[in-house]
Design an enzyme around this catalytic site. Structure first.
Site, short mmCIF file in Angstrom:
data_model
loop_
_atom_site.label_atom_id
_atom_site.label_comp_id
_atom_site.label_asym_id
_atom_site.label_seq_id
_atom_site.Cartn_x
_atom_site.Cartn_y
_atom_site.Cartn_z
N CYS A 86 36.77 36.95 32.14
CA CYS A 86 36.76 37.05 30.68
C CYS A 86 37.56 38.26 30.19
CB CYS A 86 35.34 37.19 30.18
SG CYS A 86 34.25 35.92 30.79
N ARG A 107 44.24 36.78 33.31
CA ARG A 107 43.00 37.07 34.03
C ARG A 107 42.24 35.78 34.39
NH1 ARG A 107 41.30 42.35 33.43
NH2 ARG A 107 39.19 41.65 33.85
N TRP A 130 35.59 32.82 30.82
CA TRP A 130 35.62 32.12 32.11
C TRP A 130 34.17 31.76 32.38
CZ3 TRP A 130 33.94 32.53 37.27
CH2 TRP A 130 34.70 31.86 38.23
N ASN A 134 31.77 40.54 28.19
CA ASN A 134 32.18 40.26 29.57
C ASN A 134 31.06 40.71 30.49
OD1 ASN A 134 34.66 39.57 28.60
ND2 ASN A 134 35.78 41.29 29.51
N GLY A 135 30.82 39.97 31.55
CA GLY A 135 29.77 40.38 32.50
C GLY A 135 28.63 39.38 32.49
N GLU A 179 46.82 34.26 54.74
CA GLU A 179 47.32 34.58 53.40
C GLU A 179 48.31 33.50 52.94
OE1 GLU A 179 46.45 36.34 51.08
OE2 GLU A 179 48.18 36.70 49.81
N LYS A 221 47.75 31.33 49.54
CA LYS A 221 48.73 31.28 48.45
C LYS A 221 49.02 29.83 48.07
CE LYS A 221 48.70 34.40 47.08
NZ LYS A 221 47.83 35.41 47.52
N GLU A 277 46.03 28.24 46.25
CA GLU A 277 45.74 28.80 44.93
C GLU A 277 46.59 28.21 43.82
OE1 GLU A 277 44.34 33.40 45.15
OE2 GLU A 277 46.34 33.00 45.94
N HIS A 301 41.22 24.26 69.57
CA HIS A 301 39.76 24.12 69.66
C HIS A 301 39.19 23.25 68.54
CE1 HIS A 301 39.63 26.94 72.96
NE2 HIS A 301 40.41 27.76 72.26
N LYS A 329 41.91 36.29 37.81
CA LYS A 329 42.62 37.38 38.48
C LYS A 329 41.64 38.38 39.06
CE LYS A 329 46.14 39.91 39.65
NZ LYS A 329 46.68 39.46 40.95
#
Ligand code: G6P
Length: 609
Positions: free
Chosen positions: A2, A27, A75, A101-102, A482, A486, A489, A505, A604
């Site tokens: 948010c 964000r 969000w 926010n929170g 990574e 990427k 995402e 395996h 973000k």
């Protein structure tokens, strides 16, 4: 997650708020809204989806007048993505309006209490509960009502509050969620992120936890939630507009990938002493002795930062000469970890606000560990909560998919491992060699970036494929992870990253005709072993895309596609090998027509556990 922006001053605030929301879009959010105290009273408008939807709505309504207002990108946490759940929220009695926010952890108990008092709720959010609580406690003074309400609250918050009955007052407060008050001439812009402020002013006041700030045209007052005066901390925001604008690039992610050479030169600047083969880290200088005595380094983070931490683990043992582990902050915190004397915990985080990482850090500190931060955002919560640390200095990262922060994190972890190593058994000679090689990396990244078109062409070849594998060994196993992250995402392609040896395996069962398998196959100690793993994939019809060392001609005989990176010591190779993978993910997302900088469902900075 948010975002908040609020304005009090002499100008019409609606365009300022909308512009601020656009700067916060990166964000991650799913709805947006704003409230303006207009001459006709309080107006609140909200819309699901992009800020552009809110803008369209406001245009249809003919715009809002008023020089006091606040806006929010949400969000979803409590309650679905609906207009009713979007902020701002208002109370039902006192003309109170609030953005938040929170997470208010005791919201359910507070809601029951307020319902018993006859309040009617219109959303499923914890924020509406807070608005109602401020309204319930309002007795003609907004600042005092906010203080009183926050004394009843547990959880995290950054809030801005206005009240119809006090048209010249904006009250804000924070605990555990960032909020800054930008101080302009005769005007104030409050935001959860400096990027929404710097177009107006670079003078700012930061809030500590439990601080409340009351702003009027005449000035502001800082206090605690218990109404004790607080001396405001004034700071200069070190951010210029150019850093947060796209310039000639199509996306922030692309800009940030291409910024890596410059960013890493900044990370290194003034931190190495070639003559002595030593690293100079001002942020750690007071803790030299503790670090010499360190018995174990525990690196932690989430997402991309965890992948950097995993590379850090190899570096701490190989270069720093100290036993090390790396693990998800979210897991570390809840497994009742044993922290022996001499444990150093290193929290790795771009934003410095990730709730999981912050919680792990607090847990480790409570159990007696020395806490170091490897953080990008100066003054962020993690940077303040750690005993010491080293900033990345890579500049603001706007793209949701982290790129330059990753290479910055690996660079800083290399420096910390050398700082430790030279106080243990790392020789001056190896120190000098590593410094020389570190200094060459930015130019070498430029060489990788020059292959952008080739990388796009290779990506195009596999763009219809919905399942990819990323494989690497040693230092490049976290790079494989990574690379897969990427791709997931931003292109929404299913990808798995793992140690190349692990493939046989189980995951080998996935390989069928034409499945892309990306191998990080640079010339390192495990090169031959990686070649065997490549052969295993080829034997089952998989297509191999190899990231290899310049000059390696053999690789062309085993891989269908090769992306070259310059040679460098194995321990520094992740800083080069990750770059083609970043570009592949970027091109895959563009080719599939996705919004690279605003990937679905992602934020973000994730400020909830
Ligand atoms: C979110 C972001 C990731 C990031 C992770 C950790 O999930 O989408 O890109 O790697 O958080 O963020 P931090 O700010 O702590 O590095």
């Amino acid at each position: 997650m948010c975002g908040i922006v609020a304005y009090l001053g002499g100008r019409r605030c609606e365009p300022i708020l909308i512009e601020g929301l656009k700067r916060l879009e990166y964000r991650g959010y799913d709805s947006a809204g704003l409230a303006v105290l207009s001459p006709k009273g309080l107006r609140i408008e909200r819309a699901v989806g992009r800020v552009a939807n809110l803008e369209d709505k406001l245009e249809r309504l003919g715009g809002l007048d008023g020089a006091l207002g606040m806006a929010h990108t949400r969000w979803a946490t409590h309650g679905g993505v609906t207009e009713a759940n979007a902020h701002p929220h208002r109370d039902d009695r006192s003309g109170i309006c609030l953005v938040h926010n929170g997470i208010i952890e005791n919201y359910a108990a507070l809601r029951t209490y307020l319902e018993e008092k006859g309040h009617k709720f219109h959303s499923e959010t914890d924020t509406e509960v807070l608005a109602m609580l401020v309204g319930e406690l309002y007795e003609g003074d907004l600042e005092h009502a906010v203080q009183a309400a926050l004394r009843e609250v547990t959880g995290a918050y950054a809030i801005c509050v206005i009240c119809e009955k006090e048209p010249g007052v904006l009250v804000c407060a924070r605990k555990g969620s960032p909020l800054i008050v930008g101080v302009g001439s005769g005007e104030y812009v409050v935001a959860s992120d400096p990027s929404a402020i710097v177009a107006h002013t670079t003078q700012a006041v930061t809030l500590d936890d439990y601080n409340v700030v009351k702003i009027t045209r005449e000035g502001f007052r800082s206090s605690t939630i218990h109404d004790v005066d607080v001396t405001p901390k004034v700071m200069q925001l070190e951010l210029d507009l150019e850093q947060i604008e796209l310039g000639s690039y199509s996306h922030f992610m692309q800009k940030e990938i291409f910024e890596q050479p410059k960013a890493l030169r900044n990370t290194l600047r003034g931190r190495v002493d070639l003559d002595e083969g030593k690293v100079v880290l001002g942020g750690l200088s007071n803790f030299g002795k503790d670090l010499v005595r360190a018995r174990r380094v525990l690196l932690t983070g989430q997402g991309t930062a965890l992948h950097a931490a995993m590379i850090g683990r190899y570096l701490m043992e190989d270069v720093g000469k100290v036993p090390a582990t790396a693990e998800y902050a979210s897991e570390f915190r809840y497994r009742n970890p044993l922290i022996e004397e001499g444990t150093v915990v290193v929290a790795v985080s771009q934003s410095g606000e990730t709730a999981d990482t912050l919680a792990a850090l607090t847990e480790a500190k409570d159990r007696g560990a020395l806490a170091l931060g490897v953080v990008n955002v100066v003054g962020s919560t993690i940077s303040r909560e750690t005993d010491a640390g080293v900033y990345l200095r890579v500049g603001p990262e706007i793209g949701v998919a982290s790129t330059k922060a990753f290479t910055g994190q690996v660079m800083v972890l290399t420096l910390i491992s050398m700082f430790l190593g030279r106080r243990r058994s790392l020789s001056g000679e190896r120190g000098q060699m590593l410094i020389e090689e570190l200094q060459k990396l930015p130019d070498k990244i430029e060489r990788v970036l020059e292959q952008d078109r080739t990388i796009r062409r290779v990506t195009e070849r596999y763009i219809e494929r919905n399942n990819w594998l990323f494989l690497g060994r040693g230092y490049n196993y976290p790079v494989a992870m990574e690379g897969a992250l990427k791709l997931k995402e931003i292109s929404y392609i299913h990808a798995e990253g793992m140690p190349a040896a692990e493939m046989k395996h189980g995951p080998i069962a996935l390989i069928d005709q034409g499945m892309p398998a990306v191998f990080v196959a640079n010339k390192g100690p495990q090169y031959e072993k990686v070649m065997s793993n490549i052969a295993e994939v080829r034997a089952r019809g998989g297509h191999v895309i190899a990231v290899a060392t310049e000059g390696d001609e053999h690789i062309k005989t085993v891989a269908q596609d090769v992306l070259y990176v310059p040679d460098c010591p194995d321990c520094l190779s992740p800083i080069l090998t990750v770059v083609p993978l970043q570009l592949m993910a970027y091109h895959a997302a563009v080719l599939r027509g996705h919004d690279v900088d605003k990937p679905r469902n992602l934020a973000k900075s994730v400020t909830v556990e």
